[in-house]
Design a protein around this motif. Structure first.
Motif, PDB file in Angstrom:
ATOM      1  N   UNK A  47      20.722 -36.074  30.355  1.00 25.09           N
ATOM      2  CA  UNK A  47      19.648 -35.182  29.916  1.00 25.09           C
ATOM      3  C   UNK A  47      20.130 -34.204  28.854  1.00 25.09           C
ATOM      4  N   UNK A  48      21.278 -33.601  29.081  1.00 31.97           N
ATOM      5  CA  UNK A  48      21.721 -32.525  28.194  1.00 31.97           C
ATOM      6  C   UNK A  48      22.484 -33.017  26.970  1.00 31.97           C
ATOM      7  N   UNK A  49      22.754 -34.327  26.874  1.00 30.86           N
ATOM      8  CA  UNK A  49      23.447 -34.839  25.693  1.00 30.86           C
ATOM      9  C   UNK A  49      22.552 -34.854  24.461  1.00 30.86           C
ATOM     10  N   UNK A  50      21.259 -34.735  24.642  1.00 30.24           N
ATOM     11  CA  UNK A  50      20.336 -34.593  23.514  1.00 30.24           C
ATOM     12  C   UNK A  50      19.613 -33.255  23.649  1.00 30.24           C
ATOM     13  N   UNK A  51      18.952 -32.856  22.572  1.00 37.36           N
ATOM     14  CA  UNK A  51      18.229 -31.579  22.602  1.00 37.36           C
ATOM     15  C   UNK A  51      16.744 -31.761  22.905  1.00 37.36           C
ATOM     16  N   UNK A  52      16.363 -32.967  23.317  1.00 41.36           N
ATOM     17  CA  UNK A  52      14.950 -33.204  23.599  1.00 41.36           C
ATOM     18  C   UNK A  52      14.432 -32.252  24.655  1.00 41.36           C
ATOM     19  N   UNK A  53      15.213 -32.028  25.704  1.00 39.72           N
ATOM     20  CA  UNK A  53      14.775 -31.133  26.777  1.00 39.72           C
ATOM     21  C   UNK A  53      14.491 -29.728  26.240  1.00 39.72           C
ATOM     22  N   UNK A  54      15.311 -29.304  25.264  1.00 38.69           N
ATOM     23  CA  UNK A  54      15.138 -27.970  24.699  1.00 38.69           C
ATOM     24  C   UNK A  54      13.890 -27.895  23.832  1.00 38.69           C
ATOM     25  N   UNK A  55      13.667 -28.923  22.992  1.00 33.88           N
ATOM     26  CA  UNK A  55      12.484 -28.924  22.139  1.00 33.88           C
ATOM     27  C   UNK A  55      11.207 -28.971  22.959  1.00 33.88           C
ATOM     28  N   UNK A  56      11.213 -29.759  24.022  1.00 31.21           N
ATOM     29  CA  UNK A  56      10.025 -29.822  24.874  1.00 31.21           C
ATOM     30  C   UNK A  56       9.817 -28.511  25.625  1.00 31.21           C
ATOM     31  N   UNK A  57      10.900 -27.883  26.030  1.00 34.06           N
ATOM     32  CA  UNK A  57      10.781 -26.573  26.682  1.00 34.06           C
ATOM     33  C   UNK A  57      10.195 -25.558  25.716  1.00 34.06           C
ATOM     34  N   UNK A  58      10.682 -25.558  24.475  1.00 32.45           N
ATOM     35  CA  UNK A  58      10.144 -24.638  23.467  1.00 32.45           C
ATOM     36  C   UNK A  58       8.671 -24.929  23.204  1.00 32.45           C
ATOM     37  N   UNK A  59       8.301 -26.214  23.201  1.00 34.04           N
ATOM     38  CA  UNK A  59       6.899 -26.572  23.029  1.00 34.04           C
ATOM     39  C   UNK A  59       6.041 -26.051  24.168  1.00 34.04           C
ATOM     40  N   UNK A  60       6.542 -26.195  25.401  1.00 37.04           N
ATOM     41  CA  UNK A  60       5.799 -25.716  26.567  1.00 37.04           C
ATOM     42  C   UNK A  60       5.640 -24.202  26.534  1.00 37.04           C
ATOM     43  N   UNK A  61       6.711 -23.497  26.191  1.00 38.88           N
ATOM     44  CA  UNK A  61       6.669 -22.030  26.132  1.00 38.88           C
ATOM     45  C   UNK A  61       5.724 -21.562  25.027  1.00 38.88           C
ATOM     46  N   UNK A  62       5.790 -22.225  23.871  1.00 42.95           N
ATOM     47  CA  UNK A  62       4.921 -21.848  22.753  1.00 42.95           C
ATOM     48  C   UNK A  62       3.452 -22.053  23.101  1.00 42.95           C
ATOM     49  N   UNK A  63       3.140 -23.203  23.695  1.00 42.84           N
ATOM     50  CA  UNK A  63       1.746 -23.480  24.063  1.00 42.84           C
ATOM     51  C   UNK A  63       1.277 -22.520  25.149  1.00 42.84           C
ATOM     52  N   UNK A  64       2.155 -22.186  26.067  1.00 39.50           N
ATOM     53  CA  UNK A  64       1.824 -21.211  27.106  1.00 39.50           C
ATOM     54  C   UNK A  64       1.493 -19.857  26.485  1.00 39.50           C
ATOM     55  N   UNK A  65       2.318 -19.430  25.536  1.00 37.60           N
ATOM     56  CA  UNK A  65       2.076 -18.146  24.869  1.00 37.60           C
ATOM     57  C   UNK A  65       0.747 -18.162  24.127  1.00 37.60           C
ATOM     58  N   UNK A  66       0.438 -19.285  23.485  1.00 38.61           N
ATOM     59  CA  UNK A  66      -0.830 -19.404  22.766  1.00 38.61           C
ATOM     60  C   UNK A  66      -2.008 -19.336  23.729  1.00 38.61           C
ATOM     61  N   UNK A  67      -1.939 -20.093  24.821  1.00 31.00           N
ATOM     62  CA  UNK A  67      -3.019 -20.084  25.807  1.00 31.00           C
ATOM     63  C   UNK A  67      -3.226 -18.695  26.388  1.00 31.00           C
ATOM     64  N   UNK A  68      -2.130 -18.053  26.775  1.00 25.23           N
ATOM     65  CA  UNK A  68      -2.239 -16.721  27.389  1.00 25.23           C
ATOM     66  C   UNK A  68      -2.846 -15.723  26.405  1.00 25.23           C
TER      67      UNK A  68
END
Length: 254
Positions: free
Chosen positions: A12-33
């Motif tokens: 999981x941590x050998x790529x940054x996909x988890x980080x980009x998806x986390x940033x996407x989730x946080x960004x969308x959460x901030x927008x919704x809120x």
């Protein structure tokens, strides 16, 4: 199992996909809120006002729900990537008992889903406190029902992590699984649940079940009780996880 979990974590941590998806989730959460708070006074809004505990749960806390979809996408990629990149053969040769491999992925991505949800909840709180303060409203994170809502969102993140692995194990095709998840969560389910004639059975779909679990309240919509929503979501996760595990153990790798 500990060795398998460590191996899956390294993958999981050998790529940054988890980080980009986390940033996407946080960004969308901030927008919704932010949008929820900004438009809460809309006269056509059927939701409780922000000055009430119900309104704060709905407009602020439950804005963290995008974490569930992003966690499911990451989990689906985590298992379908084994087949797409032809690493499944090596993985199953190293651990001939395929059930253990799938169970390790289920455990890992359930934990990741819960972590995504917690991160998005932190985002809603960090945004909600100053934004509500600017409106002379106190955001009580320990108010009536708020801890249960927080717990429900984390539980939903966990469940969607399991669902992502399960769907990936069932379908195997990475693009089909991810696109299908996104279309269902952001297009198909929202459209279907807005049809009044279908409200009697759309209550039981994963999205409305999640809304019930986290304590959403709308004047024009009925939801299941929180425990019923949780039971439905757990049922989906368990049934699909079992089906995905069984198919993975019986089908050819390639």
């Amino acid at each position: 199992m500990g060795r398998l979990l460590r191996g899956e974590l390294r993958k999981l941590v050998t790529t940054r996909l988890w980080l980009w998806l986390l940033l996407g989730a946080v960004t969308l959460t901030a927008l919704y809120a932010s949008l929820n708070i900004a438009f809460t006074d809309d006269p056509e809004n059927f939701a409780p006002h922000l000055s009430t505990p119900e309104g704060q749960r709905l407009h602020v806390a439950t804005a963290a729900q995008p974490a569930t979809t992003f966690a499911a996408v990451l989990a689906a990629i985590g298992i379908t990537g084994e087949f797409r990149h032809r690493t499944a053969t090596t993985t199953f040769l190293a651990t001939p008992r395929r059930v253990k491999v799938v169970v390790a992925k289920l455990i890992l991505y359930a934990a990741v889903g819960a972590a995504y949800a917690a991160a998005c909840l932190g985002t809603t709180v960090a945004l909600g406190i100053p934004l509500l303060a600017s409106m002379d409203i106190d955001f009580d994170i320990l108010g009536p029902g708020m801890p249960a809502t927080f717990a429900g969102i984390v539980a939903a993140g966990l469940a969607f992590g399991v669902l992502g692995v399960a769907l990936g194990a069932l379908l195997r095709e990475q693009v089909a699984t991810v696109v299908g998840l996104l279309i269902y969560r952001f297009i198909a389910e929202p459209i279907v649940t807005e049809v009044p004639a279908l409200h009697d059975w759309t209550l039981y779909l994963p999205g409305p079940a999640t809304s019930a679990l986290v304590g959403s309240v709308l004047e024009n919509r009925e939801f299941l009780d929180a425990w019923q929503g949780g039971a439905m979501l757990a049922g989906y996760a368990c049934v699909l996880a079992l089906a995905g595990t069984l198919l993975t153990t019986r089908r050819d790798v390639i």
